[in-house]
Design a protein around this motif. Structure first.
Motif, short mmCIF file in Angstrom:
data_model
loop_
_atom_site.label_atom_id
_atom_site.label_comp_id
_atom_site.label_asym_id
_atom_site.label_seq_id
_atom_site.Cartn_x
_atom_site.Cartn_y
_atom_site.Cartn_z
N LYS A 46 0.92 -0.70 -0.23
CA LYS A 46 0.00 -0.14 0.02
C LYS A 46 0.76 1.66 0.29
CE LYS A 46 -0.09 0.23 5.16
NZ LYS A 46 -1.76 0.18 6.43
N VAL B 25 -0.70 -1.26 -7.43
CA VAL B 25 -0.69 0.14 -6.46
C VAL B 25 -1.22 0.54 -6.59
CG1 VAL B 25 1.10 1.63 -3.89
CG2 VAL B 25 2.17 -0.20 -5.50
N CYS C 45 -3.40 -2.71 -3.26
CA CYS C 45 -2.69 -3.32 -3.86
C CYS C 45 -3.73 -3.68 -5.48
CB CYS C 45 -1.69 -3.56 -4.49
SG CYS C 45 -1.53 -5.40 -4.40
#
Length: 423
Positions: free
Chosen positions: A299, A387, A392
């Protein structure tokens, strides 16, 4: 003309200093033997701001008192040679592809460069000075040396870090191209799984991947395919692909299609016989669980290096229970590469990692592996992700990877082949 490339030129101009020029080279295909050359692949930084994938071209950017211009230098009409190798790109074609209005010819470039930097008292010149080893003198490095000899007062700067920053974040257009390459890659892997059987050579199974790529208009692969059965799977970059598969062999395929110069990169490991042994299942699930832990951690704001640490912690816990390791350092005996790299116009896409923080629209691979030579088990599972704002998205999610999915898929394929033979 694709606006993607003109927007990239605008970004580049905003990042270079005033009273500067930039020189970028498309590159040339090296000679293989005699008059045969290797397939040409354009320098990706050049392509990123031009949309041109023809060799022996130069881009010349100028920025003076805030005013910016760009010229594209191409080869002249090759006359009778066109009957042998095809006609060179015309000015009209170059304008249409790139959106650049000023088209010049390559044999004029030295004169034009010298006149411009002299008349405008240019202080700085940017070249792409990326270099990873001695002896690899790129066109940019050669020209930078030439400029240094004749214009020693000009300060030379490396534009590679600027491109690395620009290409780090993918535009939607790029993600679509990557997705297309990934989808073709998945079709190729499924074809290999469908046709694999014990006793085939590694390259025979690989041929089913190659055929699917050709069916889908792929001219070049993202990289040389890895087809590694049994013990060969413990060699990271094994690419001889010429061993015969045996009963109970796993075969590791690390492959990728390249479409419109963007790449897919997927690894799957499956049993040639269609059935995993119990030991293989144990190791496979350790790798699969590790991959999921890494994916769950992706993330914005997470340090890139943290992903590999998550995996190594997982491996230490699991391998310790199997009696394979005693210390965390021992994990490197069975896992000796990073879990991720950038993916895009290059398979290992441009940029540095170190303490880089993840950002939205970065595209990464997630490729944990375990390589136990004494057991002749090499397993790597690789997916490609982008991402997002909160985590993601797996771009290769359509490619099956659990033991149950693989065994079921291959069992169905074996049954189809058997029924076809009986007809």
């Amino acid at each position: 003309m694709n606006l993607f490339f003109s927007k990239n030129r605008e970004k580049l101009f905003s990042k270079i200093e005033d009273n500067s020029v930039v020189v970028l080279f498309a590159g040339n295909a090296p000679t293989k033997r005699g008059d045969e050359k290797y397939p040409f692949s354009p320098d990706r930084n050049f392509y990123y701001v031009s949309g041109i994938d023809k060799q022996n071209c130069i881009l010349f950017f100028t920025k003076k008192k805030g005013e910016t211009e760009v010229s594209l230098y191409i080869e002249r009409d090759n006359g009778i040679l066109a009957k042998w190798v095809g006609a060179n790109m015309t000015e009209e074609q170059a304008k249409e592809l790139s959106g650049i209005e000023t088209i010049c010819y390559i044999d004029q470039f030295d004169k034009d460069f010298a006149e411009y930097v002299f008349k405008n008292n240019i202080e700085q010149c940017y070249f792409d000075m990326e270099c990873r080893e001695f002896g690899n003198m790129t066109p940019a490095l050669n020209y930078a040396q030439k400029v240094k000899n004749y214009f020693p007062a000009i300060i030379q700067k490396n534009i590679y870090p600027i491109f690395a920053e620009m290409r780090e974040i993918k535009e939607d257009y790029e993600i679509k191209l990557i997705q297309n390459a990934i989808d073709i890659t998945i079709k190729g892997i499924e074809s290999m799984m469908k046709h694999a059987r014990v006793g085939m050579m590694e390259y025979e199974i690989e041929a089913y991947f190659d055929f699917v790529l050709k069916q889908n208009g792929v001219q070049q692969k993202a990289f040389q395919s890895i087809a590694a059965a049994g013990k060969n799977g413990t060699i990271l970059h094994y690419n001889e692909n010429n061993s015969k598969t045996k009963q109970d062999d796993l075969i590791l395929f690390d492959v990728g299609a390249q479409k419109e110069w963007y790449n897919g990169d997927i690894t799957r490991t499956f049993p040639v016989s269609g059935k995993f042994t119990e030991r293989q299942k144990t190791i496979y699930n350790i790798v699969l669980e590790g991959q999921q832990k890494v994916i769950d951690a992706i993330k914005p704001g997470v340090p890139f290096s943290h992903l590999n640490e998550i995996l190594k912690e997982h491996y230490f816990e699991k391998l310790q229970k199997l009696g394979l390791v005693k210390t965390k350092q021992d994990v490197s005996n069975y896992y000796y590469h990073g879990v991720s790299h950038y993916l895009g116009a290059e398979t290992h896409d441009i940029g540095r990692y170190q303490e880089k923080l993840l950002k939205p629209n970065m595209v990464l691979t997630v490729e944990p592996g375990l390589y136990i030579e004494e057991w002749e088990i090499g397993i790597r599972i690789e997916d490609d992700v982008v991402v997002t704002e909160n985590g993601c998205r797996i771009l290769s999610e359509k490619m099956i990877k659990t033991i149950e999915e693989i065994e079921s898929f291959m069992s169905s394929s074996f049954l189809e082949r058997k029924e076809a033979k009986e007809l």
